[in-house]
Design a protein around this motif. Structure first.
Motif, mmCIF file in Angstrom:
data_model
loop_
_atom_site.group_PDB
_atom_site.id
_atom_site.type_symbol
_atom_site.label_atom_id
_atom_site.label_comp_id
_atom_site.label_asym_id
_atom_site.label_seq_id
_atom_site.Cartn_x
_atom_site.Cartn_y
_atom_site.Cartn_z
ATOM 1 N N LYS A 146 -3.819 3.088 -5.878
ATOM 2 C CA LYS A 146 -5.158 2.564 -5.605
ATOM 3 C C LYS A 146 -5.687 3.075 -4.266
ATOM 4 O O LYS A 146 -6.880 2.980 -3.991
ATOM 5 C CB LYS A 146 -5.133 1.032 -5.584
ATOM 6 C CG LYS A 146 -4.897 0.398 -6.944
ATOM 7 C CD LYS A 146 -4.955 -1.120 -6.830
ATOM 8 C CE LYS A 146 -4.752 -1.796 -8.175
ATOM 9 N NZ LYS A 146 -4.800 -3.279 -8.054
ATOM 10 N N PHE A 147 -4.784 3.592 -3.422
ATOM 11 C CA PHE A 147 -5.183 4.071 -2.095
ATOM 12 C C PHE A 147 -4.726 5.520 -1.926
ATOM 13 O O PHE A 147 -3.942 5.835 -1.033
ATOM 14 C CB PHE A 147 -4.573 3.182 -1.010
ATOM 15 C CG PHE A 147 -4.837 1.708 -1.202
ATOM 16 C CD1 PHE A 147 -6.033 1.146 -0.793
ATOM 17 C CD2 PHE A 147 -3.888 0.889 -1.808
ATOM 18 C CE1 PHE A 147 -6.280 -0.202 -0.980
ATOM 19 C CE2 PHE A 147 -4.129 -0.458 -1.994
ATOM 20 C CZ PHE A 147 -5.332 -1.012 -1.590
ATOM 21 N N PRO A 148 -5.226 6.433 -2.768
ATOM 22 C CA PRO A 148 -4.716 7.807 -2.758
ATOM 23 C C PRO A 148 -5.023 8.584 -1.484
ATOM 24 O O PRO A 148 -4.326 9.547 -1.173
ATOM 25 C CB PRO A 148 -5.409 8.442 -3.976
ATOM 26 C CG PRO A 148 -6.668 7.642 -4.142
ATOM 27 C CD PRO A 148 -6.283 6.245 -3.762
ATOM 28 N N ARG A 149 -6.045 8.179 -0.750
ATOM 29 C CA ARG A 149 -6.405 8.912 0.457
ATOM 30 C C ARG A 149 -5.696 8.385 1.701
ATOM 31 O O ARG A 149 -5.853 8.938 2.784
ATOM 32 C CB ARG A 149 -7.923 8.850 0.671
ATOM 33 C CG ARG A 149 -8.711 9.538 -0.446
ATOM 34 C CD ARG A 149 -10.198 9.512 -0.152
ATOM 35 N NE ARG A 149 -10.962 10.166 -1.194
ATOM 36 C CZ ARG A 149 -12.286 10.297 -1.193
ATOM 37 N NH1 ARG A 149 -12.990 9.820 -0.179
ATOM 38 N NH2 ARG A 149 -12.885 10.920 -2.198
ATOM 39 N N PHE A 157 0.057 6.142 1.124
ATOM 40 C CA PHE A 157 0.303 6.496 -0.276
ATOM 41 C C PHE A 157 1.427 7.525 -0.387
ATOM 42 O O PHE A 157 2.245 7.476 -1.313
ATOM 43 C CB PHE A 157 -0.977 7.048 -0.909
ATOM 44 C CG PHE A 157 -0.783 7.610 -2.287
ATOM 45 C CD1 PHE A 157 -0.363 6.806 -3.331
ATOM 46 C CD2 PHE A 157 -1.011 8.958 -2.545
ATOM 47 C CE1 PHE A 157 -0.170 7.325 -4.612
ATOM 48 C CE2 PHE A 157 -0.815 9.481 -3.810
ATOM 49 C CZ PHE A 157 -0.403 8.666 -4.850
ATOM 50 N N THR A 158 1.484 8.459 0.553
ATOM 51 C CA THR A 158 2.493 9.516 0.501
ATOM 52 C C THR A 158 3.719 9.211 1.360
ATOM 53 O O THR A 158 4.646 10.015 1.421
ATOM 54 C CB THR A 158 1.885 10.858 0.952
ATOM 55 O OG1 THR A 158 1.370 10.715 2.291
ATOM 56 C CG2 THR A 158 0.745 11.275 0.032
ATOM 57 N N ALA A 159 3.723 8.066 2.032
ATOM 58 C CA ALA A 159 4.834 7.733 2.918
ATOM 59 C C ALA A 159 6.078 7.334 2.131
ATOM 60 O O ALA A 159 5.988 6.863 0.993
ATOM 61 C CB ALA A 159 4.428 6.602 3.859
ATOM 62 N N ASN A 160 7.220 7.512 2.755
ATOM 63 C CA ASN A 160 8.499 7.100 2.187
ATOM 64 C C ASN A 160 8.670 5.608 2.406
ATOM 65 O O ASN A 160 8.755 5.140 3.539
ATOM 66 C CB ASN A 160 9.635 7.880 2.856
ATOM 67 C CG ASN A 160 11.006 7.491 2.338
ATOM 68 O OD1 ASN A 160 11.155 6.556 1.540
ATOM 69 N ND2 ASN A 160 12.015 8.202 2.793
ATOM 70 N N ARG A 208 0.803 -1.223 0.000
ATOM 71 C CA ARG A 208 0.000 0.000 0.000
ATOM 72 C C ARG A 208 0.839 1.277 0.000
ATOM 73 O O ARG A 208 0.315 2.350 -0.286
ATOM 74 C CB ARG A 208 -0.946 -0.011 1.210
ATOM 75 C CG ARG A 208 -2.148 -0.925 0.973
ATOM 76 C CD ARG A 208 -2.825 -1.305 2.277
ATOM 77 N NE ARG A 208 -4.060 -2.037 2.008
ATOM 78 C CZ ARG A 208 -4.128 -3.319 1.622
ATOM 79 N NH1 ARG A 208 -3.010 -4.003 1.430
ATOM 80 N NH2 ARG A 208 -5.272 -3.899 1.417
ATOM 81 N N VAL A 209 2.100 1.172 0.344
ATOM 82 C CA VAL A 209 2.959 2.354 0.339
ATOM 83 C C VAL A 209 3.152 2.841 -1.101
ATOM 84 O O VAL A 209 3.634 2.109 -1.957
ATOM 85 C CB VAL A 209 4.325 2.057 0.976
ATOM 86 C CG1 VAL A 209 5.244 3.276 0.866
ATOM 87 C CG2 VAL A 209 4.161 1.661 2.432
#
Length: 213
Positions: free
Chosen positions: A28-31, A35-38, A23-24
């Motif tokens: 598909k999981f923009p919210r 999604f924004t994690a390093n 999921r990182v």
């Protein structure tokens, strides 16, 4: 240390790492915060069991350990971030960004497998981490030996960090916000005192239902 790590099944650890990694940065999981994690800075921490206190058990309970039912494994998902302020000296900050609950997906004679049951990014994630931080400063915790659980009492909207005494029954509970306001967030309570408040809340729920009926 005073709060001893739990020992989750190896299969659950493998499964949660795979589930989080998938999921990182995944569009598909923009919210999701994942999604924004390093990707290189995300790791799993604080494995602990979820304990559930059902409404039907509350009023008859005189012992929290006997009344609560142990359930799935829960893991905090942490992102390590480098502080940028000049006075921070470039120190690393570990921020809880999610909690992953793993459930049994199959069981055979040879092995039990796990899959992601829930990925939560709500307020109880940061509250769990904060409760651990505060608990580690308590003299009774520093001098004792405890194991952490997440206790949920959905009928009265209460969640708490439950520290079970490994050498006795001097358990402590720290309520997680935003639980029912009848319990002060993060205030350490013995299990008997905590159960008294929860039972009062349950009686109020029963009385309210009877009045509406």
């Amino acid at each position: 240390m005073a709060i001893h790590p739990s020992e989750p099944p190896a299969a659950a650890v493998v499964a949660v790492k795979q589930a989080v990694a998938s999921r990182v940065g995944n569009p598909k999981f923009p919210r999701s915060r994942l999604f924004t994690a390093n990707r290189d800075a995300v790791f799993i921490s604080l494995p602990h069991r979820i304990a559930y206190l059902a409404f039907g058990k509350i009023r008859r309970a005189d012992n929290l350990r006997a009344a609560a039912k142990l359930g799935n494994w829960r893991f905090l998902v942490i992102e390590a971030k480098r502080r940028t302020a000049a006075n921070d000296g470039g120190e690393e900050e570990q921020e809880p960004i999610a909690a992953a609950t793993m459930v049994k997906s199959a069981a055979t004679t040879y092995e039990t497998t796990y899959e992601l049951g829930d990925l939560n990014e709500g307020p109880f994630v940061a509250a769990t981490s904060e409760a651990i931080r505060r608990a580690e400063k308590l003299p009774e915790v520093r001098e004792g030996a405890f194991e952490a659980f997440l206790l949920t009492v959905p009928a009265v909207y209460v969640a708490a960090l439950w520290l079970q005494d490994r050498h006795g029954y001097a358990d402590l509970l720290l309520t997680l916000p935003p639980s029912n306001q009848a319990l002060e967030p993060y205030r350490p309570m013995a299990s008997a005192a905590f159960l008294d408040v929860v039972q009062d809340l349950a009686r109020k729920v029963t009385s309210d239902h009877a009045t509406r009926g």
